[in-house]
Design an enzyme around this catalytic site. Structure first.
Site, PDB file in Angstrom:
ATOM      1  N   HIS A 230       0.909  -1.307   0.135  1.00 59.10           N
ATOM      2  CA  HIS A 230      -0.096  -0.188   0.082  1.00 59.10           C
ATOM      3  C   HIS A 230       1.073   1.477  -0.014  1.00 59.10           C
ATOM      4  O   HIS A 230       1.816   1.458   0.699  1.00 59.10           O
ATOM      5  CB  HIS A 230      -1.104   0.138   1.176  1.00 59.10           C
ATOM      6  CG  HIS A 230      -0.478  -0.214   2.604  1.00 59.10           C
ATOM      7  ND1 HIS A 230      -0.863  -0.654   3.690  1.00 59.10           N
ATOM      8  CD2 HIS A 230       0.897  -0.077   3.131  1.00 59.10           C
ATOM      9  CE1 HIS A 230      -0.219  -0.795   4.790  1.00 59.10           C
ATOM     10  NE2 HIS A 230       0.941  -0.381   4.307  1.00 59.10           N
ATOM     11  N   ASN A 231       0.258   2.286  -0.651  1.00 63.82           N
ATOM     12  CA  ASN A 231       1.135   3.431  -0.768  1.00 63.82           C
ATOM     13  C   ASN A 231       2.209   3.474  -1.407  1.00 63.82           C
ATOM     14  O   ASN A 231       3.090   4.518  -1.471  1.00 63.82           O
ATOM     15  CB  ASN A 231       1.190   4.192   0.657  1.00 63.82           C
ATOM     16  CG  ASN A 231      -0.249   4.540   1.169  1.00 63.82           C
ATOM     17  OD1 ASN A 231      -0.936   3.474   1.992  1.00 63.82           O
ATOM     18  ND2 ASN A 231      -0.599   5.789   1.101  1.00 63.82           N
TER      19      ASN A 231
END
EC number: 2.3.1.191
Length: 319
Positions: A230-231
């Site tokens: 994620h991210n």
């Protein structure tokens, strides 16, 4: 949700202005109607410049919160944030009916699921068994192979290739922990953006962001069986070879090459045109335009010399 309701949910007292909170966001990007959190000294430096209307904060750092911002003092801000994330999580299946827009020239094979408010451009091909979630957009000439899963809110550019059984936009691996060792899920409200000319290999997974977006930039090619956390932000024209793992919030510059089974530890940056040799383990920021290898990571030429010395020492010892 009102601040008073949030305080009650968390079991803490609050007597200030009862503002409305519409979402959770990072300290860097939160607006006045959003709530954020600070979980340590490193992030405490971001409090002064944050636009958040409310911040979950420990007693240690509460004096850093300005008078214009609501402070909710809790023992474990990260855990409190995780508990709140469930309340603000987007539904997996939308109750709101919005017609999808599918171009006449698009080819949709049997047994494809298409959710609400999906935008499918000209000449897109979606093969049998694929799942396309709500609010997904797919650019022209993109091909989605059998049994690929594209979760809600994913944005895909033009002329991308998503191979069989890849999963784009599932929740990332994020948990907060209690003193007793229990793990509480952090619900992810961000999305994934694949820019133009991106290729995603079979059985590769790209996780949605907690906030904002996980981004794969134009021209990047990702092999089979790769995990992108994620991210992450993967720069233009990168090559990521099979079984590599890119941990959350890693930033790769343009034209970075990750060899097979290489990995990053997360929250770090790799410069433009860097190469990580097969099985290299990246645990720190790396300058661009160099070749690295080994674990802990070092220049590949130094890693090879190090390996040669080990072999020589071992051989000499046993002769």
């Amino acid at each position: 949700m009102k601040i008073s309701e949030i305080a009650k949910f968390l079991g803490i007292e609050y007597y200030g202005d009862d503002i409305e909170i519409t979402a959770l966001n990072s300290l860097n990007n939160a607006s006045f109607s959003e709530l954020s959190y600070c979980d340590g000294e490193k992030n405490s430096k971001k409090i002064a410049s944050s636009g958040a209307g409310a911040i979950l904060i420990s007693k240690e750092f509460e004096n850093l919160v300005s008078k214009d911002c609501v402070k909710l003092v809790v023992d474990n801000p990260h855990l409190s944030f995780a508990l709140l994330s469930k309340l603000f999580a987007k539904p997996l299946i939308s109750s709101e009916k919005k017609q999808s827009n599918i171009a006449k020239s698009a080819k949709i094979m049997p047994n494809v699921y298409i959710g609400e408010n999906v935008q499918i451009a000209d000449h897109v091909v979606i093969m049998a068994g694929a799942y396309i979630g709500d609010n997904v957009s797919i650019g022209e000439y993109t091909i989605i192979h059998p049994n690929a899963v594209i979760y809600n809110d994913t944005k895909i550019g033009k002329k991308c290739h998503l191979l069989a059984n890849c999963v784009i936009g599932s929740d990332g691996f994020g948990y907060a922990h209690t003193k007793n060792g229990e793990h509480y899920k952090i619900y992810h409200n961000g999305n994934v953006i694949l820019e133009d000319f991106v290729e995603v290999g079979a059985c590769t997974t790209i996780d949605r962001a907690v906030f904002e977006s996980t981004i794969i930039k134009q021209g990047t090619k990702i092999d089979n069986l790769v995990q992108v956390g994620h991210n992450c932000e993967i720069g233009e024209n990168c090559l990521i070879v099979a079984q590599s793992g890119i941990s959350g919030s890693s930033i790769l510059g343009k034209n970075v090459t990750m060899g097979g089974q290489s990995a990053t530890s997360g929250h770090l940056e790799i410069g433009d045109f860097a190469t990580i040799a097969a099985r290299g383990g990246v645990t720190k920021n790396l300058e661009g335009a160099r070749v690295y290898g080994g674990f802990p990571i070092m220049l590949q030429k130094d890693w090879l010399k190090f390996q040669a010395k080990i072999i020589t020492a071992f051989r000499d010892k046993h002769e």
